[in-house]
Design a protein around this motif. Structure first.
Motif, short mmCIF file in Angstrom:
data_model
loop_
_atom_site.label_atom_id
_atom_site.label_comp_id
_atom_site.label_asym_id
_atom_site.label_seq_id
_atom_site.Cartn_x
_atom_site.Cartn_y
_atom_site.Cartn_z
N MET A 15 -38.61 6.53 40.18
CA MET A 15 -40.00 6.92 40.51
C MET A 15 -41.01 6.14 39.68
N ARG A 16 -40.65 5.82 38.47
CA ARG A 16 -41.56 5.14 37.53
C ARG A 16 -41.98 3.76 38.02
N ALA B 131 -47.21 6.60 44.44
CA ALA B 131 -46.51 7.77 43.92
C ALA B 131 -47.24 9.08 44.23
N GLU B 132 -48.50 9.01 44.59
CA GLU B 132 -49.32 10.21 44.74
C GLU B 132 -48.73 11.24 45.70
N ASN C 267 -49.40 4.22 40.96
CA ASN C 267 -50.01 5.56 41.10
C ASN C 267 -50.36 5.85 42.55
N HIS D 159 -38.12 7.46 48.50
CA HIS D 159 -38.56 8.67 47.81
C HIS D 159 -39.13 9.69 48.77
N LYS E 186 -40.88 3.54 48.02
CA LYS E 186 -41.72 4.68 48.37
C LYS E 186 -41.14 5.43 49.56
N ARG F 188 -43.15 16.76 45.09
CA ARG F 188 -42.32 17.25 43.98
C ARG F 188 -42.97 18.49 43.36
N GLU F 189 -44.27 18.44 43.22
CA GLU F 189 -45.02 19.60 42.69
C GLU F 189 -44.89 20.79 43.62
N ILE G 246 -45.65 11.44 46.79
CA ILE G 246 -44.33 11.87 46.30
C ILE G 246 -44.51 12.90 45.19
N LYS G 247 -45.42 12.64 44.27
CA LYS G 247 -45.66 13.57 43.16
C LYS G 247 -46.15 14.92 43.68
N GLN G 248 -46.98 14.92 44.71
CA GLN G 248 -47.48 16.18 45.27
C GLN G 248 -46.34 16.97 45.90
#
Length: 190
Positions: free
Chosen positions: A103-104, A111-112, A108, A52, A49, A118-119, A114-116
């Motif tokens: 990332m997989r 990853a939250e 969740n 990332h 994490k 990336r978004e 990190i995903k934000q």
């Protein structure tokens, strides 16, 4: 020591993958104990994490530098972001591989954030495209969402096959991708 553990993990995750790399592999490579690892990280996933988070935070900061440049038009900003992504893959090979491939393995919850981020990176590209449409730099009927995904797909997937020490330099690849995205591959028939 925390940086050494992180860098060694990046190398091993890049070579063997996250699942196939144990904490023991990381500490053995550094000739330290598991206690040393656990002093800095609660788990292998927490380490992933942090890898990332550092990667995407740095990308976002550099993307924002491009976006905020008054000296660049929107086409140049898109080109700059393409260059940023390609040169980052070239400069940070194993880190890029870990970022795009592993990332997989984050839950969740981990990853939250990190995903934000990336978004946010993708949405920044959409904003540039929308501004470029308003300023007449891009086609009026351009789907900014799909185009942003396309830019990211073309550039990010290159971590899987691009050899920055091969026949094509990172700068050449960035130019090729920029030209392909901004002007296409069909000659102008005017």
């Amino acid at each position: 020591m925390k940086d050494l553990i992180t860098q060694q993990a990046i190398v091993l995750f890049g070579k063997k993958g996250f699942s196939e790399t144990s904490i023991q592999d990381i500490v053995d490579a550094l000739d330290v104990t598991k206690g040393t690892f656990y002093y800095y990280f609660t788990s292998k996933e927490q380490l992933l994490k942090e890898i990332h988070h550092e990667y995407i935070t740095d990308l976002l900061e550099r993307q924002n530098g491009i976006i905020q440049s008054d000296a660049l038009n929107q086409k140049e900003k898109i080109t700059g972001i393409i260059r940023l992504l390609i040169t980052d893959i070239a400069d940070k090979g194993p880190s890029a591989r870990v970022f795009f491939r592993e990332m997989r393995h984050l839950t969740n919850e981990n990853a939250e954030v990190i995903k934000q981020k990336r978004e946010d990176f993708r949405l920044n590209i959409e904003k540039i495209l929308r501004t470029g449409i308003k300023q007449g730099e891009f086609q009026q009927d351009l789907r900014t969402d799909m185009t942003a995904f396309g830019i990211l797909g073309v550039t990010n997937w290159s971590y899987n096959w691009f050899n920055p020490h091969g026949e094509v330099s990172p700068e050449e690849l960035a130019k090729l991708f920029s030209d392909m995205i901004l002007t296409g591959i069909v000659p102008d028939e005017r």
